[in-house]
Design a protein around this motif. Structure first.
Motif, PDB file in Angstrom:
ATOM      1  N   ASP A  98       4.395  -3.278   2.309  1.00 34.07           N
ATOM      2  CA  ASP A  98       3.181  -3.787   2.381  1.00 34.07           C
ATOM      3  C   ASP A  98       2.329  -3.340   1.032  1.00 34.07           C
ATOM      4  N   THR A  99       3.032  -2.348   0.213  1.00 29.71           N
ATOM      5  CA  THR A  99       2.476  -1.813  -0.902  1.00 29.71           C
ATOM      6  C   THR A  99       2.715  -2.140  -2.196  1.00 29.71           C
ATOM      7  N   HIS A 133       3.517  -1.097  -5.942  1.00 25.65           N
ATOM      8  CA  HIS A 133       3.503  -0.276  -6.679  1.00 25.65           C
ATOM      9  C   HIS A 133       3.519  -0.494  -8.287  1.00 25.65           C
ATOM     10  N   LYS A 183       0.201  -8.263  -1.049  1.00 27.39           N
ATOM     11  CA  LYS A 183       0.145  -6.719  -0.582  1.00 27.39           C
ATOM     12  C   LYS A 183      -1.297  -6.419  -0.388  1.00 27.39           C
ATOM     13  N   ARG A 184      -1.066  -5.232   0.539  1.00 29.31           N
ATOM     14  CA  ARG A 184      -2.347  -4.763   1.086  1.00 29.31           C
ATOM     15  C   ARG A 184      -2.760  -3.529   0.837  1.00 29.31           C
ATOM     16  N   LYS A 185      -1.881  -2.671  -0.038  1.00 25.50           N
ATOM     17  CA  LYS A 185      -2.108  -1.469  -0.459  1.00 25.50           C
ATOM     18  C   LYS A 185      -1.781  -1.420  -1.941  1.00 25.50           C
ATOM     19  N   ASP A 193      -0.455   1.363  -4.814  1.00 23.57           N
ATOM     20  CA  ASP A 193       0.081   2.861  -5.334  1.00 23.57           C
ATOM     21  C   ASP A 193       0.177   2.830  -6.831  1.00 23.57           C
ATOM     22  N   ASN A 238      -9.090   7.004  -6.596  1.00 25.29           N
ATOM     23  CA  ASN A 238      -9.043   7.726  -5.400  1.00 25.29           C
ATOM     24  C   ASN A 238     -10.302   7.928  -4.605  1.00 25.29           C
ATOM     25  N   VAL A 243      -9.052  -2.793  -0.195  1.00 24.02           N
ATOM     26  CA  VAL A 243      -7.672  -2.224  -0.478  1.00 24.02           C
ATOM     27  C   VAL A 243      -7.535  -0.982  -0.444  1.00 24.02           C
ATOM     28  N   LYS A 244      -6.520  -0.237   0.004  1.00 19.94           N
ATOM     29  CA  LYS A 244      -6.234   1.209   0.139  1.00 19.94           C
ATOM     30  C   LYS A 244      -5.553   1.367  -1.203  1.00 19.94           C
ATOM     31  N   VAL A 245      -6.224   2.508  -1.975  1.00 19.64           N
ATOM     32  CA  VAL A 245      -5.646   2.798  -3.270  1.00 19.64           C
ATOM     33  C   VAL A 245      -5.091   4.306  -3.009  1.00 19.64           C
ATOM     34  N   ASP A 246      -3.984   4.398  -3.929  1.00 20.34           N
ATOM     35  CA  ASP A 246      -3.469   5.808  -3.759  1.00 20.34           C
ATOM     36  C   ASP A 246      -2.934   6.128  -5.253  1.00 20.34           C
TER      37      ASP A 246
END
Length: 297
Positions: A7-8, A10, A77-79, A81, A102, A112-115
């Motif tokens: 679900d990420t 890249h 996608k939900r994340k 990277d 970040n 959306v979660k971002v890394d």
């Protein structure tokens, strides 16, 4: 080619280094400015950062928000990277962009979660000590041997000038001149069995060295009248390379490497390769090739 069960999304982002006059101006603007970031544990860490590179990093951060939003929408996608790779100014801009990503300030990406993570090569002195340590979880900086750029700031340049002015070169200069004279003497007396018309003997060497010592003594006397600062008055650097730092260095046999704190680069290492080590072709590429050759022996 990512798995449909992942679900990420890249994304790999490569940021070029100094290329234009504008980039060079950004590099030499070593004025620190107030800056803060969100650490991995959620704390807000305040400190200072390279003023010119802050602007470059924020531009990079804002410039691609719409593109990243589109990619996320198409990929469903939900994340997110993001891996950023950069050299020199590019490494610095990538670090600031990752700190912004970040921090959760993405306007076009919603919840959306971002890394974001960074691998930088030859990154300039960019962050104050507390900010550099706060980025250790997501920034890795690689420094090639005597690369001058990660060590260069207003404080280290000022300290270098003071070190040069304080350096007592008299003994080394006398040694170099005497070795040169002995080499000339050996060459002339050995060329035709000692029958050369132009010869230098030990008395000539001693006489010339007396003139050299007298001249160097006069220079040393005049320079000693210039007021210099002691070690306790050296400037403390404000900016350091970011994150976890890997120092690759020549050990006399091959290339070695070790993790070092950012404060390891608190002074300029004066060496013949200090500028070449910063370049891709003569610095990082050459060192990595040497490492690979050693590894495959």
């Amino acid at each position: 080619n990512a798995s449909k069960y992942d679900d990420t999304l890249h994304v790999l982002m490569v940021v070029r280094g100094t290329k234009s006059i504008g980039d060079l101006i950004t590099d030499v603007m070593m004025q620190p400015a107030d800056y803060e970031c969100v650490a991995s544990d959620g704390r807000t860490v305040a400190g200072q950062a390279h003023d010119g590179i802050i602007e470059s990093g924020r531009y990079l951060f804002l410039r691609h928000q719409k593109l990243l939003s589109t990619l996320l929408s198409l990929s469903k996608k939900r994340k997110l990277d993001i891996t950023l790779i950069g050299h020199s100014l590019g490494a610095g801009a990538a670090t600031i962009a990752a700190m912004e990503y970040n921090s959760g300030q993405l306007q076009d990406l919603g919840d959306v979660k971002v890394d974001a993570r960074v691998v930088g090569f030859g990154c300039p002195a960019l962050l104050s000590r507390e900010l550099s340590r706060a980025t250790e979880d997501f920034v890795t900086t690689v420094v090639a041997d005597s690369d001058v750029i990660p060590r260069m700031s207003g404080a280290t340049l000022g300290n270098l000038i003071l070190d040069v002015s304080d350096f007592d070169y008299k003994e080394q200069a006398e040694r170099d001149v005497e070795q040169a004279l002995l080499h000339v003497k050996s060459s002339l007396t050995g060329s035709d069995g000692g029958k050369s018309i132009f010869r230098i003997d030990d008395a000539d060497v001693s006489k010339i060295m007396s003139y050299v010592k007298r001249g160097l003594g006069n220079v040393a006397t005049s320079t000693s009248q210039i007021e210099t600062k002691g070690d306790d008055q050296r400037l403390e650097p404000i900016l350091y390379p970011p994150g976890r730092c890997i120092h690759l260095y020549r050990d006399g046999i091959g290339i070695s490497g070790s993790y070092v704190p950012c404060t390891f680069f608190n002074e300029i290492d004066v060496a013949r390769t200090m500028f070449d080590d910063h370049l891709i072709s003569s610095g990082y590429r050459r060192i990595f090739l040497a490492m690979m050759r050693d590894f495959h022996k």
